[in-house]
Enzyme design. Structure first.
Site, PDB file in Angstrom:
ATOM      1  N   ASP A 295      15.894  61.768  -8.748  1.00 16.63           N
ATOM      2  CA  ASP A 295      15.433  60.433  -8.392  1.00 16.63           C
ATOM      3  C   ASP A 295      16.527  59.386  -8.613  1.00 16.63           C
ATOM      4  O   ASP A 295      17.211  59.401  -9.632  1.00 16.63           O
ATOM      5  CB  ASP A 295      14.224  60.105  -9.284  1.00 16.63           C
ATOM      6  CG  ASP A 295      13.623  58.756  -8.965  1.00 16.63           C
ATOM      7  OD1 ASP A 295      13.255  58.552  -7.800  1.00 16.63           O
ATOM      8  OD2 ASP A 295      13.534  57.908  -9.876  1.00 16.63           O
ATOM      9  N   GLU A 337      17.962  62.062  -3.876  1.00 14.51           N
ATOM     10  CA  GLU A 337      17.259  60.899  -3.332  1.00 14.51           C
ATOM     11  C   GLU A 337      18.216  59.719  -3.387  1.00 14.51           C
ATOM     12  O   GLU A 337      18.265  58.959  -4.346  1.00 14.51           O
ATOM     13  CB  GLU A 337      15.983  60.564  -4.114  1.00 14.51           C
ATOM     14  CG  GLU A 337      15.126  59.521  -3.403  1.00 14.51           C
ATOM     15  CD  GLU A 337      14.944  58.186  -4.116  1.00 14.51           C
ATOM     16  OE1 GLU A 337      14.391  57.256  -3.503  1.00 14.51           O
ATOM     17  OE2 GLU A 337      15.366  58.047  -5.282  1.00 14.51           O
TER      18      GLU A 337
HETATM   19  C1  GLC Z   1      12.741  56.310  -6.609  1.00 18.18           C
HETATM   20  C2  GLC Z   1      11.320  56.513  -6.194  1.00 18.18           C
HETATM   21  C3  GLC Z   1      10.606  55.205  -6.157  1.00 18.18           C
HETATM   22  C4  GLC Z   1      10.714  54.547  -7.496  1.00 18.18           C
HETATM   23  C5  GLC Z   1      12.158  54.442  -7.937  1.00 18.18           C
HETATM   24  C6  GLC Z   1      12.241  54.143  -9.400  1.00 18.18           C
HETATM   25  O1  GLC Z   1      13.512  55.691  -5.657  1.00 18.18           O
HETATM   26  O2  GLC Z   1      11.265  57.154  -4.961  1.00 18.18           O
HETATM   27  O3  GLC Z   1       9.274  55.378  -5.788  1.00 18.18           O
HETATM   28  O4  GLC Z   1      10.167  53.273  -7.419  1.00 18.18           O
HETATM   29  O5  GLC Z   1      12.857  55.639  -7.800  1.00 18.18           O
HETATM   30  O6  GLC Z   1      11.949  55.303 -10.133  1.00 18.18           O
HETATM   31  C1  GLC Z   2      15.474  53.282  -4.353  1.00 18.88           C
HETATM   32  C2  GLC Z   2      13.995  53.114  -4.140  1.00 18.88           C
HETATM   33  C3  GLC Z   2      13.640  52.656  -2.781  1.00 18.88           C
HETATM   34  C4  GLC Z   2      14.454  51.498  -2.415  1.00 18.88           C
HETATM   35  C5  GLC Z   2      15.900  51.750  -2.641  1.00 18.88           C
HETATM   36  C6  GLC Z   2      16.637  50.493  -2.510  1.00 18.88           C
HETATM   37  O1  GLC Z   2      15.944  54.421  -3.730  1.00 18.88           O
HETATM   38  O2  GLC Z   2      13.339  54.301  -4.316  1.00 18.88           O
HETATM   39  O3  GLC Z   2      12.296  52.290  -2.757  1.00 18.88           O
HETATM   40  O4  GLC Z   2      14.239  51.162  -1.079  1.00 18.88           O
HETATM   41  O5  GLC Z   2      16.167  52.207  -3.929  1.00 18.88           O
HETATM   42  O6  GLC Z   2      17.750  50.628  -1.743  1.00 18.88           O
END
Ligand code: GLC
Ligand code: GLC
Length: 655
Positions: A295, A337
């Protein structure tokens, strides 16, 4: 070999030699078999030097480096010693077959345990549902114990050692994982390693004044340092709180909180944090997890004067975690991610870092193509951004639990005469339904009135026009909305990589406006696209029932299921090999999929008008004169023009 390399290898070998007694002690207390121990030692031999080099780069200047490296090794050895036999068996299999995740047989789904099946034991009764749909990969949204109140959909974790009691226990998780393994379904869980909840034990110790644990986070007595950092930081959740730091009343200090104020960023400049999270990672993996979704990877390393996103050290950290997984839990894969600029997304993807990754650029550009009815930005981007290193794969998705951000590259847009800034504004207007004639029913997420930035929330069906069509009770519009959804699935399932359904999509679930009634959710519009599964939908699959909306749902479910099954029957869809076809029609996306001598042509019409393509294009791309569309089972001859109905997608096999 360079002398520097030689020097570091020498240090690595000497360190390992010195650590032998510690390793021996782990084997003694755990009483594992000689065979199992030998497997570990072989892998250690293979990965120790590169692992040492990575950790040395990050931490050699720390006074306690040797202590931490010793702890890292002990942690890894214990993890292997404790790894259940069923998982070790899978490890051996995957070492032999490192490409298992590139198979055309793989199809994924993501869900919230509570919203989909109430709890883990109820979910065990639904394994048949996933099989029926054809899924072989399931991502459960975070299910660990969380802080009370707002917990960012499970991403504010209080302990990685127990499951949220509302969902079950660690043993329930183990049982479910075993059932899924039995059913041939891989299990994916999040590794939320950028931050913990403010009520995690480490954070609580920090709050109570423990210096060792204060060093687990970024904590400052006043605004001096935070202000220096903030000069170059982006705001991720600007509507939650301005800036990136939160004042903590109890400690009378500032804490780094990239996301919500209750999510404390971990300080990986401290090797104790790396070691501690490694232990948590192994614990999670050993419950029976096949893939960890890493994450918020972009944010895990900070350096003054930078954006503190995608720094080189972030990659080194993940590579170190990866080496340790290769040693102690070798069947485990990492999924990245990184929802960032496409140049940065791809840097996380390699066999040595994250083997698989979300493909946010494809996701955003598929929606972009639906809005513009043109595929020029999509093809311009795919042309030079789809290829990946060997033994890796994209995870292709259309919607997920998060918002949509328009993360395409400005230069890609400008190369075809699109002004990126204006285009993002257009897309935001389009998907919030403001743009005249828009079919979409999304809502803004994290609108920043200073920069004009905004992202989009909404379910796939609501964004694709189904909500509007149902509201207007317009059968033609319903049909079109469904075709848009199937078009997107048809691309995601065929373009190369692991297709990932966000469960609810298979029923065309609409936005859930009721989230505002829950004070813990009301401030976060992403809850609009996190609706609760309606199990009564399954009754509509019954042949005798056919209410108006029921038939819509049945059609979406059956068509999605059929596409998944079809994907699994087409060996050309394995792997990542994809070549674009110049269709000479701005509305038609075309590509060839190639694998092991198999070939499939995909043509997709992104407009609500009939579109044509010269038969000759198909002949040269497909190396044949007659093709069969596998979706509708219709034959096409290349001597004629190919006509695609509005939003039609063809999967063409040479006959
Ligand atoms: C990730 C998750 C998102 C969350 C963020 C903080 O990007 O997908 O849902 O808000 O991390 O943990
Ligand atoms: C993280 C979050 C996502 C958000 C992004 C910002 O990955 O999960 O919600 O859009 O950061 O760039």
């Amino acid at each position: 070999m360079s002398t520097a390399q030689d020097e570091i290898d020498f240090k690595a070998d000497l360190t390992l030699q010195r650590l032998q007694p510690q390793l021996e002690a782990v084997w003694q207390t755990s009483q594992i078999s000689d065979g199992k121990r030998h497997e570990f030692e072989l892998r250690l031999k293979e990965h120790w030097r590169p692992l040492f080099a990575l950790l040395f780069r990050l931490y050699h200047s720390r006074y306690d480096f040797f202590y931490h490296i010793e702890q890292v090794l002990i942690t890894a050895a214990k993890a292997w010693a404790e790894r259940p036999e069923a998982l070790c068996k899978l490890d051996r299999h995957r070492i032999n077959e490192p490409n298992w995740f590139q198979s055309e047989k793989i199809s994924g789904g993501a869900l919230y345990v509570d919203l989909f099946g109430d709890n883990l034991s109820k979910l065990r009764e639904n394994v048949g549902y996933f099989k029926d749909l054809g899924l072989t990969y399931l991502h459960f949204m975070p299910l660990f114990a969380v802080r009370p109140g707002n917990n960012d959909g499970g991403y504010a974790i209080s302990t990685y050692r127990s499951v949220d009691p509302r969902l079950g226990t660690i043993d329930d998780l183990r049982l479910l994982a075993a059932d899924l393994r039995e059913a041939g379904i891989s299990l994916v869980l999040d590794f939320v390693f950028n931050h913990t909840s403010d009520d995690h034990e480490w954070a609580q110790l920090a709050q109570s004044g423990n210096r060792e644990y204060q060093d687990f986070y970024y904590i400052y007595p006043d605004r001096t340092e935070p202000e220096k950092y903030e000069r170059t930081l982006r705001e991720i959740f600007p509507t939650v709180r301005r800036g990136n730091f939160t004042w903590h009343d109890g400690m009378q200090q500032w804490v780094w909180t990239t996301f919500n104020s209750f999510q404390w960023d971990l300080n990986y400049a401290n090797p104790a944090v790396f070691r501690a999270m490694l232990d948590e990672m192994f614990f999670i993996a050993n419950t029976g997890i096949d893939i960890l979704r890493l994450d918020a990877v972009a944010f895990i390393w900070k350096q003054m004067g930078t954006s503190c996103e995608n720094l080189p050290e972030a990659h080194i950290l993940i590579q170190a975690f990866n080496r340790l997984a290769r040693i102690a839990t070798p069947g485990l894969l990492f999924k990245s991610e990184a929802i960032v600029h496409p140049d940065d997304v791809v840097k996380y993807i390699s066999e040595e870092e994250c083997q698989i990754s979300y493909n946010p650029t494809l996701m955003a550009l598929l929606w972009e193509s639906l809005a513009t009815r043109k595929v020029n930005l999509l093809t311009q981007t795919l042309k030079h951004r789809y290829k990946l290193p060997p033994n890796t794969a994209w995870v292709n998705y259309l919607r997920c639990h998060d918002d949509i951000g328009w993360t395409f590259d400005n230069a890609d847009a400008e190369a075809i005469g699109i002004n990126a800034y204006n285009h993002r504004n257009f897309l935001n207007e389009f998907y919030t339904g403001q743009f005249p004639g828009s079919f979409a029913r999304g809502v803004p997420f994290q609108e920043n009135f200073e920069t004009g930035d905004m992202r989009i929330s909404g379910t796939m069906a609501s964004l694709a026009g189904l909500e509007q069509a149902i509201e207007e009770d317009d059968d033609e519009k319903k049909k079109i909305a469904i075709s848009r959804m199937l078009l997107l699935h048809g691309v995601s399932l065929s373009i190369g990589g692991i297709p990932l359904l966000y469960l609810g999509e298979e029923w065309g679930m609409l936005n859930d406006y009721d989230f505002v009634k829950d004070p813990a959710k009301a401030g976060d519009s992403r809850w609009i696209h996190r609706p609760k599964m309606q199990w009564e939908y399954l009754d509509e699959l019954d042949d005798h029932i056919g209410t108006e909306n029921g038939s819509i749902r049945k059609k979406i479910y059956r068509s999605t299921q059929k596409l998944i099954a079809l994907r699994k029957s087409l060996p050309a869809l394995a792997g990542q090999d994809m070549e674009l076809i110049a269709t000479a029609n701005d509305h038609i996306l075309g590509y060839v999929r190639l694998h092991d001598g198999n070939r499939l042509i995909v043509l997709a019409n992104f407009s609500e008008e009939t579109q044509e393509i010269d038969g000759n294009k198909l002949r040269t791309a497909g190396l044949g004169r007659f093709f069969q569309d596998m979706i509708e089972d219709k034959t096409y001859a290349t001597s004629e023009k190919l006509v695609l109905a509005p939003y039609q997608i063809l999967w063409l096999n040479r006959v």
